[in-house]
Scaffold this motif. Structure first.
Motif, PDB file in Angstrom:
ATOM      1  N   ASN A 160       3.979  -1.082   6.152  1.00 19.55           N
ATOM      2  CA  ASN A 160       4.926  -2.185   6.373  1.00 19.55           C
ATOM      3  C   ASN A 160       4.901  -3.168   5.208  1.00 19.55           C
ATOM      4  O   ASN A 160       3.833  -3.466   4.666  1.00 19.55           O
ATOM      5  CB  ASN A 160       4.565  -2.946   7.659  1.00 19.55           C
ATOM      6  N   GLU A 161       6.088  -3.703   4.871  1.00 19.97           N
ATOM      7  CA  GLU A 161       6.163  -4.781   3.871  1.00 19.97           C
ATOM      8  C   GLU A 161       5.745  -6.093   4.528  1.00 19.97           C
ATOM      9  O   GLU A 161       6.290  -6.457   5.568  1.00 19.97           O
ATOM     10  CB  GLU A 161       7.595  -4.933   3.338  1.00 19.97           C
ATOM     11  N   ILE A 162       4.810  -6.788   3.915  1.00 18.54           N
ATOM     12  CA  ILE A 162       4.342  -8.079   4.415  1.00 18.54           C
ATOM     13  C   ILE A 162       4.595  -9.124   3.320  1.00 18.54           C
ATOM     14  O   ILE A 162       4.028  -9.030   2.222  1.00 18.54           O
ATOM     15  CB  ILE A 162       2.832  -8.052   4.747  1.00 18.54           C
ATOM     16  N   THR A 163       5.433 -10.096   3.600  1.00 17.63           N
ATOM     17  CA  THR A 163       5.703 -11.165   2.636  1.00 17.63           C
ATOM     18  C   THR A 163       4.504 -12.099   2.583  1.00 17.63           C
ATOM     19  O   THR A 163       4.051 -12.593   3.616  1.00 17.63           O
ATOM     20  CB  THR A 163       6.985 -11.933   3.025  1.00 17.63           C
ATOM     21  N   THR A 164       3.992 -12.315   1.375  1.00 19.54           N
ATOM     22  CA  THR A 164       2.807 -13.167   1.224  1.00 19.54           C
ATOM     23  C   THR A 164       3.146 -14.565   0.725  1.00 19.54           C
ATOM     24  O   THR A 164       2.334 -15.482   0.864  1.00 19.54           O
ATOM     25  CB  THR A 164       1.801 -12.511   0.265  1.00 19.54           C
TER      26      THR A 164
ATOM     27  N   THR B 199       6.484 -10.814  14.706  1.00 11.88           N
ATOM     28  CA  THR B 199       7.563  -9.825  14.672  1.00 11.88           C
ATOM     29  C   THR B 199       8.920 -10.527  14.557  1.00 11.88           C
ATOM     30  O   THR B 199       9.039 -11.731  14.832  1.00 11.88           O
ATOM     31  CB  THR B 199       7.563  -8.984  15.960  1.00 11.88           C
ATOM     32  N   ASP B 200       9.935  -9.754  14.196  1.00 17.36           N
ATOM     33  CA  ASP B 200      11.297 -10.286  14.150  1.00 17.36           C
ATOM     34  C   ASP B 200      11.710 -10.834  15.520  1.00 17.36           C
ATOM     35  O   ASP B 200      12.353 -11.874  15.628  1.00 17.36           O
ATOM     36  CB  ASP B 200      12.309  -9.192  13.769  1.00 17.36           C
ATOM     37  N   THR B 201      11.329 -10.106  16.579  1.00 17.04           N
ATOM     38  CA  THR B 201      11.678 -10.514  17.941  1.00 17.04           C
ATOM     39  C   THR B 201      11.051 -11.864  18.286  1.00 17.04           C
ATOM     40  O   THR B 201      11.708 -12.740  18.848  1.00 17.04           O
ATOM     41  CB  THR B 201      11.208  -9.448  18.956  1.00 17.04           C
ATOM     42  N   SER B 202       9.785 -12.051  17.907  1.00 20.04           N
ATOM     43  CA  SER B 202       9.114 -13.328  18.188  1.00 20.04           C
ATOM     44  C   SER B 202       9.777 -14.459  17.407  1.00 20.04           C
ATOM     45  O   SER B 202       9.959 -15.561  17.932  1.00 20.04           O
ATOM     46  CB  SER B 202       7.632 -13.247  17.809  1.00 20.04           C
ATOM     47  N   LEU B 203      10.153 -14.197  16.160  1.00 18.14           N
ATOM     48  CA  LEU B 203      10.811 -15.237  15.365  1.00 18.14           C
ATOM     49  C   LEU B 203      12.165 -15.611  15.976  1.00 18.14           C
ATOM     50  O   LEU B 203      12.500 -16.798  16.063  1.00 18.14           O
ATOM     51  CB  LEU B 203      10.997 -14.769  13.921  1.00 18.14           C
TER      52      LEU B 203
ATOM     53  N   ALA C 182       9.502 -13.551   9.121  1.00 23.62           N
ATOM     54  CA  ALA C 182       8.634 -13.125  10.226  1.00 23.62           C
ATOM     55  C   ALA C 182       7.307 -12.591   9.708  1.00 23.62           C
ATOM     56  O   ALA C 182       6.232 -12.987  10.189  1.00 23.62           O
ATOM     57  CB  ALA C 182       9.350 -12.074  11.075  1.00 23.62           C
ATOM     58  N   THR C 183       7.353 -11.705   8.708  1.00 25.70           N
ATOM     59  CA  THR C 183       6.079 -11.144   8.221  1.00 25.70           C
ATOM     60  C   THR C 183       5.248 -12.216   7.521  1.00 25.70           C
ATOM     61  O   THR C 183       4.023 -12.192   7.589  1.00 25.70           O
ATOM     62  CB  THR C 183       6.296  -9.944   7.279  1.00 25.70           C
ATOM     63  N   TYR C 184       5.906 -13.167   6.862  1.00 23.87           N
ATOM     64  CA  TYR C 184       5.173 -14.280   6.234  1.00 23.87           C
ATOM     65  C   TYR C 184       4.418 -15.087   7.284  1.00 23.87           C
ATOM     66  O   TYR C 184       3.283 -15.522   7.051  1.00 23.87           O
ATOM     67  CB  TYR C 184       6.143 -15.175   5.466  1.00 23.87           C
TER      68      TYR C 184
END
Length: 193
Positions: A66-70, A178-182, A172-174
């Motif tokens: 998975n891509e995780i934005t840092t 999850t997208d759903t939680s955001l 979301a990943t930052y």
């Protein structure tokens, strides 16, 4: 370009106007298109960049692919992968343009020359690095002590343009959710207004 751009970024009492001109002349203007990569995982960074316009992100690929934005970088930020640039090692992160952007690049050798020849630049560098270490530690602590909603509000306060312009999946990943939680958090905040 606005003359105050370099003054704001290299703002330090030990940097004189003459030295600021020398520092400014060590940079070159570079344009990136949306989705361009500034740095790819596995390559070694050879420069850092002052962002005049545009939005960028750093990200990595986790153990599940998975891509995780840092991090996000916007106008007047310094776009850098510190470990790769200063330790001269391959990067574990990627840096990508999220919009068309204009940046001012300074390569590693020019940076080293300025660092050796301008004491005020050295002091600015130490101060900048200290602030970056503090921010990194602060973010790590907040990932464990603040709720996702609180982290979202903090990002909204610190970098409102990220909330307005960055894709939700990267936000979301930052935030470590999850997208759903955001989407749920954003909906709850809209209802509270």
């Amino acid at each position: 370009m606005n003359d105050s751009f370099f003054e704001e970024i290299y703002n330090h009492p030990s940097i004189s106007e003459g030295h600021l001109n020398t520092i400014r002349s060590a940079h070159r203007k570079v344009a990136f298109k949306k989705h361009d990569h500034v740095l790819l995982e596995g390559s070694t960074s050879h420069a850092y960049y002052l962002i005049e316009e545009g939005m960028f992100r750093s990200y990595l690929i986790d153990y599940q692919g998975n891509e995780i934005t840092t991090d996000f970088f916007v106008s007047n930020d310094i776009l850098i992968e510190v470990a790769s640039l200063f330790l001269r090692i391959p990067s574990k992160e990627n840096i990508q343009a999220l919009s068309d952007g204009i940046v001012w690049e300074i390569d590693f050798e020019a940076f080293q020359n300025l660092y050796r020849s301008i004491p005020g630049f050295t002091e600015w560098g130490r101060t900048w690095m200290t602030n970056q270490l503090f921010e990194a530690k602060n973010r790590a602590v907040k990932m464990h002590t603040l709720s996702a909603s609180q982290r979202y509000l903090e990002l909204m306060s610190a970098k409102p343009e990220v909330i307005k312009r960055a894709p939700l999946k990267h936000i979301a990943t930052y935030l470590g959710i999850t997208d759903t939680s955001l989407s749920r958090i954003r909906k709850e905040m809209l209802l509270q207004r």
